[in-house]
Scaffold this motif. Structure first.
Motif, PDB file in Angstrom:
ATOM      1  N   ALA A   1     -10.721   3.696  -5.437  1.00  0.00           N
ATOM      2  CA  ALA A   1     -11.347   4.680  -5.707  1.00  0.00           C
ATOM      3  C   ALA A   1     -12.472   4.986  -5.439  1.00  0.00           C
ATOM      4  O   ALA A   1     -13.029   6.332  -5.104  1.00  0.00           O
ATOM      5  N   ALA A   2     -13.023   4.339  -7.065  1.00  0.00           N
ATOM      6  CA  ALA A   2     -14.973   4.294  -6.663  1.00  0.00           C
ATOM      7  C   ALA A   2     -16.160   3.601  -5.593  1.00  0.00           C
ATOM      8  O   ALA A   2     -15.982   4.739  -5.044  1.00  0.00           O
ATOM      9  N   ARG A   3     -14.941   3.212  -4.308  1.00  0.00           N
ATOM     10  CA  ARG A   3     -15.588   2.946  -3.119  1.00  0.00           C
ATOM     11  C   ARG A   3     -15.109   4.269  -2.393  1.00  0.00           C
ATOM     12  O   ARG A   3     -16.253   4.544  -1.335  1.00  0.00           O
ATOM     13  N   CYS A   4     -14.329   5.046  -2.755  1.00  0.00           N
ATOM     14  CA  CYS A   4     -13.982   6.341  -2.033  1.00  0.00           C
ATOM     15  C   CYS A   4     -15.277   7.694  -2.846  1.00  0.00           C
ATOM     16  O   CYS A   4     -15.328   7.955  -1.776  1.00  0.00           O
ATOM     17  N   LYS A   5     -15.089   7.202  -3.689  1.00  0.00           N
ATOM     18  CA  LYS A   5     -15.997   8.341  -4.490  1.00  0.00           C
ATOM     19  C   LYS A   5     -18.147   8.188  -3.863  1.00  0.00           C
ATOM     20  O   LYS A   5     -18.065   8.865  -3.589  1.00  0.00           O
ATOM     21  N   GLU A   6     -18.271   7.110  -3.694  1.00  0.00           N
ATOM     22  CA  GLU A   6     -19.564   6.216  -3.495  1.00  0.00           C
ATOM     23  C   GLU A   6     -19.358   6.692  -1.430  1.00  0.00           C
ATOM     24  O   GLU A   6     -20.853   7.650  -1.120  1.00  0.00           O
ATOM     25  N   ARG A   7     -18.499   6.562  -1.126  1.00  0.00           N
ATOM     26  CA  ARG A   7     -18.847   6.899   0.308  1.00  0.00           C
ATOM     27  C   ARG A   7     -18.300   8.793   0.894  1.00  0.00           C
ATOM     28  O   ARG A   7     -17.867   8.849   2.358  1.00  0.00           O
ATOM     29  N   ASP A   8     -17.706   9.388  -0.238  1.00  0.00           N
ATOM     30  CA  ASP A   8     -17.187  10.800  -0.263  1.00  0.00           C
ATOM     31  C   ASP A   8     -15.774  10.601   1.095  1.00  0.00           C
ATOM     32  O   ASP A   8     -15.439  11.746   1.475  1.00  0.00           O
ATOM     33  N   ILE A   9     -15.188   9.128   0.905  1.00  0.00           N
ATOM     34  CA  ILE A   9     -13.281   9.726   1.655  1.00  0.00           C
ATOM     35  C   ILE A   9     -12.804  10.699   0.666  1.00  0.00           C
ATOM     36  O   ILE A   9     -12.369  10.082  -0.922  1.00  0.00           O
ATOM     37  N   GLU A  10     -11.581  11.151   0.799  1.00  0.00           N
ATOM     38  CA  GLU A  10     -10.905  11.980   0.475  1.00  0.00           C
ATOM     39  C   GLU A  10      -9.644  10.932   0.181  1.00  0.00           C
ATOM     40  O   GLU A  10      -9.334  10.243   1.294  1.00  0.00           O
ATOM     41  N   LEU A  11      -8.357  10.223  -1.008  1.00  0.00           N
ATOM     42  CA  LEU A  11      -8.095   9.532  -1.558  1.00  0.00           C
ATOM     43  C   LEU A  11      -7.459  10.465  -2.112  1.00  0.00           C
ATOM     44  O   LEU A  11      -7.038  11.041  -2.619  1.00  0.00           O
ATOM     45  N   VAL A  12      -6.081  10.361  -1.141  1.00  0.00           N
ATOM     46  CA  VAL A  12      -4.590  10.860  -1.486  1.00  0.00           C
ATOM     47  C   VAL A  12      -3.838   9.771  -1.998  1.00  0.00           C
ATOM     48  O   VAL A  12      -2.928   9.198  -0.559  1.00  0.00           O
ATOM     49  N   ILE A  13      -2.695   9.997  -2.414  1.00  0.00           N
ATOM     50  CA  ILE A  13      -2.026   8.439  -2.855  1.00  0.00           C
ATOM     51  C   ILE A  13      -0.639   9.613  -2.050  1.00  0.00           C
ATOM     52  O   ILE A  13      -0.251  11.013  -3.304  1.00  0.00           O
ATOM     53  N   ILE A  14       0.667   9.374  -1.463  1.00  0.00           N
ATOM     54  CA  ILE A  14       1.648  10.586  -1.268  1.00  0.00           C
ATOM     55  C   ILE A  14       2.887   9.139  -1.936  1.00  0.00           C
ATOM     56  O   ILE A  14       2.977   7.313  -1.331  1.00  0.00           O
ATOM     57  N   ASP A  15       4.016   9.762  -2.705  1.00  0.00           N
ATOM     58  CA  ASP A  15       5.433   8.941  -2.923  1.00  0.00           C
ATOM     59  C   ASP A  15       6.358   9.528  -1.989  1.00  0.00           C
ATOM     60  O   ASP A  15       7.045  10.881  -2.916  1.00  0.00           O
ATOM     61  N   LEU A  16       6.703   9.389  -1.241  1.00  0.00           N
ATOM     62  CA  LEU A  16       7.900   9.992  -0.295  1.00  0.00           C
ATOM     63  C   LEU A  16       9.428   9.940  -0.805  1.00  0.00           C
ATOM     64  O   LEU A  16       9.349   9.238  -2.135  1.00  0.00           O
ATOM     65  N   PRO A  17      10.256  10.572  -0.655  1.00  0.00           N
ATOM     66  CA  PRO A  17      11.756  10.293  -0.636  1.00  0.00           C
ATOM     67  C   PRO A  17      12.238   9.075  -1.356  1.00  0.00           C
ATOM     68  O   PRO A  17      11.970   8.817  -0.198  1.00  0.00           O
ATOM     69  N   VAL A  18      12.681   8.972  -2.115  1.00  0.00           N
ATOM     70  CA  VAL A  18      14.022   7.595  -2.232  1.00  0.00           C
ATOM     71  C   VAL A  18      15.204   8.518  -2.966  1.00  0.00           C
ATOM     72  O   VAL A  18      15.460   9.907  -3.753  1.00  0.00           O
ATOM     73  N   HIS A  19      16.460   7.590  -1.881  1.00  0.00           N
ATOM     74  CA  HIS A  19      17.704   8.269  -2.571  1.00  0.00           C
ATOM     75  C   HIS A  19      17.851   8.184  -3.777  1.00  0.00           C
ATOM     76  O   HIS A  19      17.548   6.829  -4.854  1.00  0.00           O
TER      77      HIS A  19
END
Length: 313
Positions: A215-233
């Motif tokens: 996350a720190a690297r993404c902030k430094e490089r202006d990268i959008e970081l997104v976390i996705i939790d997909l459905p589980v039964h």
């Protein structure tokens, strides 16, 4: 001296033939110079069986991505097997590289980020993950083998697993080798494995620290970081409750919310009930997954929640 040279030549000949055979088949398309086995067949063979999928898929994607890096990537596990990156691209207007790997875990996911970051200027990074992946019991390595084998031509041509894939490609092309299909009791096998994972669940501080580095690297490089939790039964959610993991689950979700934009579609919800919409308890059908993609990338998000990390607001 001539006799010694002949003996050395004879000793080297089998190794030269093996290396030549690997180069000719080119199982992971390292040389991209033509092969008697079609590219699509070699790619399909990466999914030959559960035992080889992590190594073969990761090796293929490391070579493929290095040849043509893409600024938007999604990294994750086998739940990205049916993920339609083309559908996302049709919505965003930008290419998206699917770095999903069967057997992938948090260490491989984070190492994949650093690998991609070393090759191009990333713009958007989606991390597809889940509660189970953040257990210390899931701290196993699938990265080092493929990373070493694809690091140079010499390593590629002499790696035992690369040779095994070349042999598989040859047998599938000129023989009658077939990929393993889903077991008749696939659902039961996945549930039994998931029960073992949840029984051993223990939060990993190392994983969280490594995520914060990303996350720190993404902030430094202006990268959008997104976390996705997909459905589980919901059968999985029932086990989580039965093992008393509600507090651990909430702590995990709070940690995800604290570092990045977080889409939580894991459930329980209206799309985690119907068993017919799932290949097994962890893997959705493509139709259901396409619907989740549209909810996340187009809106409205009906079967999940979205939060933005405080530092990115």
């Amino acid at each position: 001296m001539k006799r010694l040279f002949r003996w050395l030549l004879l000793l080297a000949m089998p190794f030269a033939l093996l290396m030549g055979g690997v180069a000719w088949i080119d199982p992971f398309n390292y040389f991209d110079a033509g092969s008697p086995v079609p590219r699509e067949q070699r790619l399909a063979n990466c999914r030959h069986s559960g035992a080889v999928m992590p190594y073969y898929t990761l090796a293929w994607k490391m070579v493929d991505y290095r040849r043509e890096p893409v600024a938007d990537i999604i990294i994750g596990d086998s739940r990205l097997t049916r993920f339609d990156a083309g559908l996302v691209s049709s919505i965003t207007g930008r290419a998206l590289y699917n770095f999903g790997v069967p057997g992938g875990n948090t260490p491989s996911m984070l190492k994949t980020f650093w690998y991609a970051d070393s090759l191009t200027r990333l713009r958007t990074v989606y991390l597809q993950t889940g509660f189970r992946n953040w257990s210390a019991a899931q701290d196993y390595d699938i990265w080092e083998g493929p990373s070493w084998a694809t690091g140079s031509a010499v390593q590629y041509l002499t790696d035992r697993d690369v040779l095994g894939k070349a042999f598989l490609d040859a047998r599938s092309h000129w023989g009658s080798v077939q990929a393993e299909g889903l077991a008749a009791d696939q659902w039961e096998k996945v549930i039994a494995n998931e029960r073992g994972v949840l029984e051993q669940y223990k939060p990993s501080q190392r994983f969280i620290d490594e995520l914060k580095r990303v996350a720190a690297r993404c902030k430094e490089r202006d990268i959008e970081l997104v976390i996705i939790d997909l459905p589980v039964h919901d059968e999985v959610h029932g086990m989580e409750e039965a093992f008393g993991l509600r507090a651990a689950m909430e702590a995990y979700k709070e940690q995800m919310r604290s570092v990045a934009t977080y889409y939580d579609c894991s459930g329980p919800s209206a799309i985690t009930i119907d068993r017919a919409e799932y290949i097994d308890a962890l893997h959705t059908s493509k139709d259901l997954l396409d619907g989740v993609i549209r909810q996340i990338w187009q809106g409205l998000l009906v079967n999940g929640t979205m939060s933005v990390a405080p530092e990115t607001r």
